[in-house]
Design a protein around this motif. Structure first.
Motif, PDB file in Angstrom:
ATOM      1  N   THR A  27      -9.035  12.304  40.965  1.00 28.37           N
ATOM      2  CA  THR A  27      -8.400  11.417  39.983  1.00 28.37           C
ATOM      3  C   THR A  27      -8.858   9.964  40.163  1.00 28.37           C
ATOM      4  O   THR A  27      -9.040   9.238  39.180  1.00 28.37           O
ATOM      5  CB  THR A  27      -6.866  11.477  40.097  1.00 28.37           C
ATOM      6  OG1 THR A  27      -6.500  11.317  41.481  1.00 28.37           O
ATOM      7  CG2 THR A  27      -6.339  12.803  39.588  1.00 28.37           C
ATOM      8  N   ARG A  28      -9.030   9.551  41.395  1.00 31.29           N
ATOM      9  CA  ARG A  28      -9.478   8.167  41.635  1.00 31.29           C
ATOM     10  C   ARG A  28     -10.926   7.974  41.198  1.00 31.29           C
ATOM     11  O   ARG A  28     -11.290   6.920  40.669  1.00 31.29           O
ATOM     12  CB  ARG A  28      -9.337   7.816  43.120  1.00 31.29           C
ATOM     13  CG  ARG A  28      -7.918   7.573  43.590  1.00 31.29           C
ATOM     14  CD  ARG A  28      -7.283   6.389  42.892  1.00 31.29           C
ATOM     15  NE  ARG A  28      -6.144   5.885  43.632  1.00 31.29           N
ATOM     16  CZ  ARG A  28      -5.301   4.973  43.154  1.00 31.29           C
ATOM     17  NH1 ARG A  28      -5.456   4.482  41.937  1.00 31.29           N
ATOM     18  NH2 ARG A  28      -4.286   4.556  43.886  1.00 31.29           N
ATOM     19  N   ALA A  29     -11.737   8.994  41.442  1.00 29.50           N
ATOM     20  CA  ALA A  29     -13.142   8.900  41.032  1.00 29.50           C
ATOM     21  C   ALA A  29     -13.242   8.859  39.505  1.00 29.50           C
ATOM     22  O   ALA A  29     -14.009   8.076  38.936  1.00 29.50           O
ATOM     23  CB  ALA A  29     -13.929  10.075  41.600  1.00 29.50           C
ATOM     24  N   VAL A  30     -12.441   9.685  38.836  1.00 24.84           N
ATOM     25  CA  VAL A  30     -12.424   9.686  37.364  1.00 24.84           C
ATOM     26  C   VAL A  30     -11.986   8.322  36.852  1.00 24.84           C
ATOM     27  O   VAL A  30     -12.630   7.713  35.982  1.00 24.84           O
ATOM     28  CB  VAL A  30     -11.474  10.786  36.837  1.00 24.84           C
ATOM     29  CG1 VAL A  30     -11.166  10.571  35.357  1.00 24.84           C
ATOM     30  CG2 VAL A  30     -12.057  12.173  37.070  1.00 24.84           C
ATOM     31  N   GLU A  31     -10.882   7.834  37.390  1.00 26.21           N
ATOM     32  CA  GLU A  31     -10.312   6.583  36.866  1.00 26.21           C
ATOM     33  C   GLU A  31     -11.278   5.416  37.011  1.00 26.21           C
ATOM     34  O   GLU A  31     -11.268   4.489  36.198  1.00 26.21           O
ATOM     35  CB  GLU A  31      -8.983   6.289  37.554  1.00 26.21           C
ATOM     36  CG  GLU A  31      -7.894   7.251  37.112  1.00 26.21           C
ATOM     37  CD  GLU A  31      -6.551   6.960  37.748  1.00 26.21           C
ATOM     38  OE1 GLU A  31      -6.458   6.005  38.553  1.00 26.21           O
ATOM     39  OE2 GLU A  31      -5.597   7.700  37.445  1.00 26.21           O
ATOM     40  N   ASN A  32     -12.095   5.471  38.037  1.00 28.16           N
ATOM     41  CA  ASN A  32     -13.082   4.404  38.195  1.00 28.16           C
ATOM     42  C   ASN A  32     -13.995   4.320  36.971  1.00 28.16           C
ATOM     43  O   ASN A  32     -14.403   3.239  36.554  1.00 28.16           O
ATOM     44  CB  ASN A  32     -13.900   4.657  39.461  1.00 28.16           C
ATOM     45  CG  ASN A  32     -15.055   3.698  39.561  1.00 28.16           C
ATOM     46  OD1 ASN A  32     -14.868   2.490  39.598  1.00 28.16           O
ATOM     47  ND2 ASN A  32     -16.261   4.237  39.561  1.00 28.16           N
ATOM     48  N   GLN A  33     -14.304   5.475  36.389  1.00 26.78           N
ATOM     49  CA  GLN A  33     -15.198   5.478  35.225  1.00 26.78           C
ATOM     50  C   GLN A  33     -14.440   5.246  33.918  1.00 26.78           C
ATOM     51  O   GLN A  33     -15.046   5.189  32.852  1.00 26.78           O
ATOM     52  CB  GLN A  33     -15.986   6.795  35.157  1.00 26.78           C
ATOM     53  CG  GLN A  33     -16.808   7.076  36.404  1.00 26.78           C
ATOM     54  CD  GLN A  33     -17.891   6.036  36.682  1.00 26.78           C
ATOM     55  OE1 GLN A  33     -18.172   5.189  35.858  1.00 26.78           O
ATOM     56  NE2 GLN A  33     -18.480   6.089  37.861  1.00 26.78           N
ATOM     57  N   LEU A  34     -13.134   5.160  33.997  1.00 29.26           N
ATOM     58  CA  LEU A  34     -12.325   4.821  32.820  1.00 29.26           C
ATOM     59  C   LEU A  34     -11.906   3.352  32.863  1.00 29.26           C
ATOM     60  O   LEU A  34     -11.202   2.878  31.966  1.00 29.26           O
ATOM     61  CB  LEU A  34     -11.055   5.694  32.779  1.00 29.26           C
ATOM     62  CG  LEU A  34     -11.252   7.217  32.853  1.00 29.26           C
ATOM     63  CD1 LEU A  34      -9.900   7.920  32.792  1.00 29.26           C
ATOM     64  CD2 LEU A  34     -12.143   7.702  31.715  1.00 29.26           C
ATOM     65  N   ASP A  35     -12.328   2.664  33.903  1.00 25.37           N
ATOM     66  CA  ASP A  35     -11.874   1.303  34.173  1.00 25.37           C
ATOM     67  C   ASP A  35     -12.799   0.307  33.479  1.00 25.37           C
ATOM     68  O   ASP A  35     -13.946   0.119  33.884  1.00 25.37           O
ATOM     69  CB  ASP A  35     -11.900   1.106  35.701  1.00 25.37           C
ATOM     70  CG  ASP A  35     -11.359  -0.237  36.127  1.00 25.37           C
ATOM     71  OD1 ASP A  35     -11.418  -1.191  35.322  1.00 25.37           O
ATOM     72  OD2 ASP A  35     -10.895  -0.341  37.271  1.00 25.37           O
ATOM     73  N   VAL A  36     -12.278  -0.332  32.410  1.00 25.89           N
ATOM     74  CA  VAL A  36     -13.115  -1.276  31.663  1.00 25.89           C
ATOM     75  C   VAL A  36     -12.904  -2.713  32.150  1.00 25.89           C
ATOM     76  O   VAL A  36     -13.516  -3.641  31.634  1.00 25.89           O
ATOM     77  CB  VAL A  36     -12.841  -1.194  30.136  1.00 25.89           C
ATOM     78  CG1 VAL A  36     -13.074   0.212  29.634  1.00 25.89           C
ATOM     79  CG2 VAL A  36     -11.432  -1.657  29.789  1.00 25.89           C
TER      80      VAL A  36
END
Ligand code: FES
Ligand SMILES: [Fe+2]
Length: 328
Positions: free
Chosen positions: A147-156
């Motif tokens: 989840t943390r790895a995913v969220e990093n790529q959703l972080d604008v």
């Protein structure tokens, strides 16, 4: 992990003909191999006799023999031969390990995580990439929950800070929107970051009717991401959960402008170099986040720019049956 989902877990090339592949994915120790018909078998990598790892054993046609006492398991996980009992002795049904539904598609091996009898949706993928595009890729492990790895790529919001000398150049710290839309289990979000001149107020998502003209990224539940750099260039990430504390990231560079064999590999090589550098800038920060797993309710103080992250958390919680609110 979310029940009843197709999780991308491996690159298809990682399961070779005539070899056993042992990996941990989705919190399960697995052994995979290619059957004679080319399909992939996947069973628990723990012998039902006395717990030895089957991936160290021997592949015998479509079956695997344990290295410890030779119990032969078929692709459904059932033991079909116990050598010490003799070939002439039938094997009770209780000698078996769990088997998993896996499918190879789009150069990825997908694992059905959940009820084997449940109705299964199509394998999730970005279909435009199946035409004309070619890809090169690399993989690496991050010591965080997926989840943390995913969220990093959703972080604008992080771009001008974490990537000040690469993709975040230009000090565009002020975030308009972002606008988040959903189509089934696919999120598309539109990014418009600008330099803060001290006067501009960030626009709310509903103040951006022309959002389609902005840069966009996509996330397909549960673990697939695409950065739509241009019509001809995309970056795709598969966040394969290893366990609660580790994630294997497969990062693919897709392009459709250079189909020529040698040149295409050269393009892929340099793209991978650049993408690895950017990913390592992310990793340096993400591995410091605590806790290493994200949840919908976890006491973080999110801001409007975090809308894609909040959307992901809500959708994930909804699919896990933990959230019944309105998804925005
Ligand atoms: S532990 Fe596998 S056969 Fe005994
Ligand atoms: Fe980043």
């Amino acid at each position: 992990m979310i029940q009843n989902q197709w999780y991308g877990i491996l690159d298809a090339d990682e399961v070779k003909v005539g070899k056993l592949t042992g990996v941990t994915r989705c919190d399960e120790k697995l052994v995979l191999w290619r059957k004679k018909d080319g399909s992939i078998a996947c069973i628990a990598d723990k012998c039902c006799h006395r717990g030895a790892s089957l991936c160290k054993g021997e592949l015998q046609g479509d079956k695997v023999a344990c290295p410890f006492h030779g119990f032969v398991h078929d692709a459904s996980g059932k033991v079909v031969l116990i050598p010490a009992n003799g070939k002439n002795t039938p094997v009770s049904d209780r000698y078996k390990v769990k088997s998993f539904t896996v499918v190879e598609k789009y150069g990825v091996i997908w694992l059905w995580y959940g009820d084997p009898a449940a109705e299964k949706p199509d394998i999730p993928f970005f279909m435009e990439l199946t035409q004309k595009f070619v890809y090169s890729q690399f993989k690496e492990v991050w010591p965080v929950h997926y989840t943390r790895a995913v969220e990093n790529q959703l972080d604008v919001v992080h771009l001008p800070f974490v990537h000040a000398d690469s993709i975040g150049r230009g000090n565009r710290t002020l975030v308009h929107g972002p606008v988040v839309t959903w189509d089934e289990q696919r999120m598309t979000f539109y990014v418009h970051n600008v330099v803060d001149d001290g006067e501009t107020k960030p626009m709310k998502a509903d103040e951006m009717p022309d959002y389609l003209k902005y840069f966009s990224l996509q996330f397909q539940m549960p673990n697939l991401w695409q950065n739509r750099i241009s019509d001809q260039v995309r970056i795709v990430a598969i966040f394969a959960p290893i366990d609660q504390e580790n994630t294997m990231i497969y990062l693919r560079f897709y392009q459709s402008f250079m189909p020529v064999w040698g040149m295409r590999h050269l393009v892929g090589f340099f793209a991978n170099l650049a993408n690895r550098r950017v990913l390592h800038q992310d990793r340096a920060v993400v591995v410091t986040q605590r806790p290493i797993k994200s949840e919908l309710t976890m006491g973080e103080n999110l801001i409007p720019g975090d809308a894609p992250i909040l959307n992901f958390r809500r959708r994930r919680a909804e699919l896990k049956g933990e959230f019944k609110g309105r998804i925005k």
